[in-house]
Design an enzyme around this catalytic site. Structure first.
Site, short mmCIF file in Angstrom:
data_model
loop_
_atom_site.label_atom_id
_atom_site.label_comp_id
_atom_site.label_asym_id
_atom_site.label_seq_id
_atom_site.Cartn_x
_atom_site.Cartn_y
_atom_site.Cartn_z
N ASP A 105 10.87 1.92 2.26
CA ASP A 105 9.92 2.28 1.20
C ASP A 105 9.38 3.66 1.60
O ASP A 105 9.65 4.16 2.69
CB ASP A 105 8.78 1.25 1.13
CG ASP A 105 7.75 1.61 0.07
OD1 ASP A 105 8.15 1.96 -1.05
OD2 ASP A 105 6.54 1.56 0.36
N SER A 106 8.56 4.23 0.70
CA SER A 106 7.95 5.51 1.04
C SER A 106 6.84 5.36 2.08
O SER A 106 6.41 6.34 2.66
CB SER A 106 7.37 6.14 -0.23
OG SER A 106 6.40 5.26 -0.78
N GLU A 117 -2.39 3.79 1.01
CA GLU A 117 -1.99 4.47 2.25
C GLU A 117 -3.22 4.88 3.08
O GLU A 117 -3.12 5.07 4.28
CB GLU A 117 -1.13 5.70 1.94
CG GLU A 117 0.27 5.37 1.42
CD GLU A 117 1.20 4.77 2.48
OE1 GLU A 117 1.10 5.15 3.66
OE2 GLU A 117 2.02 3.89 2.12
N HIS A 167 3.59 -1.19 -3.29
CA HIS A 167 2.27 -0.99 -2.69
C HIS A 167 1.20 -1.86 -3.36
O HIS A 167 0.18 -2.17 -2.75
CB HIS A 167 1.82 0.48 -2.84
CG HIS A 167 2.38 1.42 -1.81
ND1 HIS A 167 3.70 1.81 -1.81
CD2 HIS A 167 1.79 2.05 -0.77
CE1 HIS A 167 3.89 2.66 -0.80
NE2 HIS A 167 2.74 2.82 -0.15
N1 DGL Z 1 6.06 1.54 -2.99
C1 DGL Z 1 6.82 2.41 -3.80
C2 DGL Z 1 7.13 1.83 -5.13
O1 DGL Z 1 7.33 0.64 -5.17
C3 DGL Z 1 6.57 3.87 -3.68
C4 DGL Z 1 5.37 4.42 -4.29
C5 DGL Z 1 5.30 5.91 -4.09
O2 DGL Z 1 5.68 6.37 -3.02
O3 DGL Z 1 4.89 6.58 -5.03
O4 DGL Z 1 7.22 2.47 -6.13
#
Ligand code: DGL
Length: 266
Positions: free
Chosen positions: A10-11, A152, A188
């Site tokens: 994930d990010s 975050e 998230h």
């Molecule tokens: N958790 C990610 C998602 O499900 C990434 C959110 C992001 O980095 O903008 O979209």
């Protein structure tokens, strides 16, 4: 039995919602997690940039001889999945399909809300998937770009005024449509599920895409247990301490000293 690890990315912190569930459902599996914290958020980036990040994340995970990838990111799954699957020779599981299926099973009035990052909402990925399963569904979407930076930064308490103000602002139009099911379409968002549930009310079913993807993984690889497994290695591309602190709170166990640094891409 295939004892190779499962790669999850994930990010940032969001993919831990899938990791927590894999640990419960498949406790014998080894996991390698990558959170691309140097480049979070993904959801405000262009398609080309997201594609590049996804390839770099998977290439890194593949260096561990993994048996499957969980793309525990709504944005990556929405923007890249069909193309990426053609480029790699291992199973790649995204979150859109399992979460959409769960939403269609959960709804009673056919009115489904979807919240996600700007890139996810723009892609219409969840809408397409839901309509293919239930063409009569009524779908209402909202992009919630400030949720990821709040998560975050550890602002997850339902009584946090900044968080709750944003929850009210983003969700008011969807709530007004009388949805009985809401897909938290970015991984998230289940981290702030208590704030979302507080606003939507207990009658709204909240769908957690990481949890659904983990269930899908269990179905596809079976419940075979790797007796010597069950370990998890965590890598991030920046801010090990910040990730470790927030991840420990979320997973309910200390990750102190266990988070490793890895730069991917240029
Ligand atoms: N958790 C990610 C998602 O499900 C990434 C959110 C992001 O980095 O903008 O979209």
């Amino acid at each position: 039995m295939d004892n190779r690890p499962i790669g999850v990315f994930d990010s940032g912190l969001g993919g831990l919602t899938a990791v927590a569930e894999i640990m419960k459902l498949l406790p014998g599996e080894d996991i390698v997690y990558f959170g691309d914290t140097a480049r979070v958020p993904y959801g405000t980036r262009s398609e080309n940039t997201i594609m590049r990040y996804v390839r770099e994340d998977i290439d890194f995970l593949k260096s561990f001889d993994i048996k499957a990838v969980i793309m525990a990111c709504g944005t990556a799954s929405s923007v890249s999945l069909p193309r990426i699957r053609k480029e790699y020779d291992i199973p790649i599981i995204g979150v859109v399909e399992p979460a959409s299926r769960a939403a269609v099973e959960a709804t009673k009035n056919g009115r489904i809300g979807i919240i996600g990052t700007s890139a996810t909402v723009r892609s219409r990925s969840y809408e397409r998937e839901i309509m293919s399963l239930c063409s009569g569904a009524k779908i209402f979407t909202a992009a919630c770009p400030l949720f990821v930076p709040l998560v975050e930064n550890g602002r997850c308490d339902p009584d946090d005024v900044v968080l709750y103000t944003m929850v009210e602002e983003y969700l008011a139009p969807i709530k007004a449509e009388g949805v009985d099911t809401l897909i938290m379409g970015c991984t998230h968002y289940p981290i702030i599920e208590r704030a979302i549930a507080k606003y939507m009310g207990e009658k709204t079913a909240l769908i957690n895409p990481g949890l659904e993807a983990a269930g899908y993984l269990k179905q596809s690889i079976g419940a075979a247990q790797n007796a010597s497994g069950g370990s998890c290695r965590f890598f991030v591309s920046d801010d090990r301490d910040g990730f470790s602190e927030n991840a420990s709170k979320f997973l309910g166990k200390s990750l102190c000293g266990e988070v490793e640094l890895k730069t991917v891409g240029k």
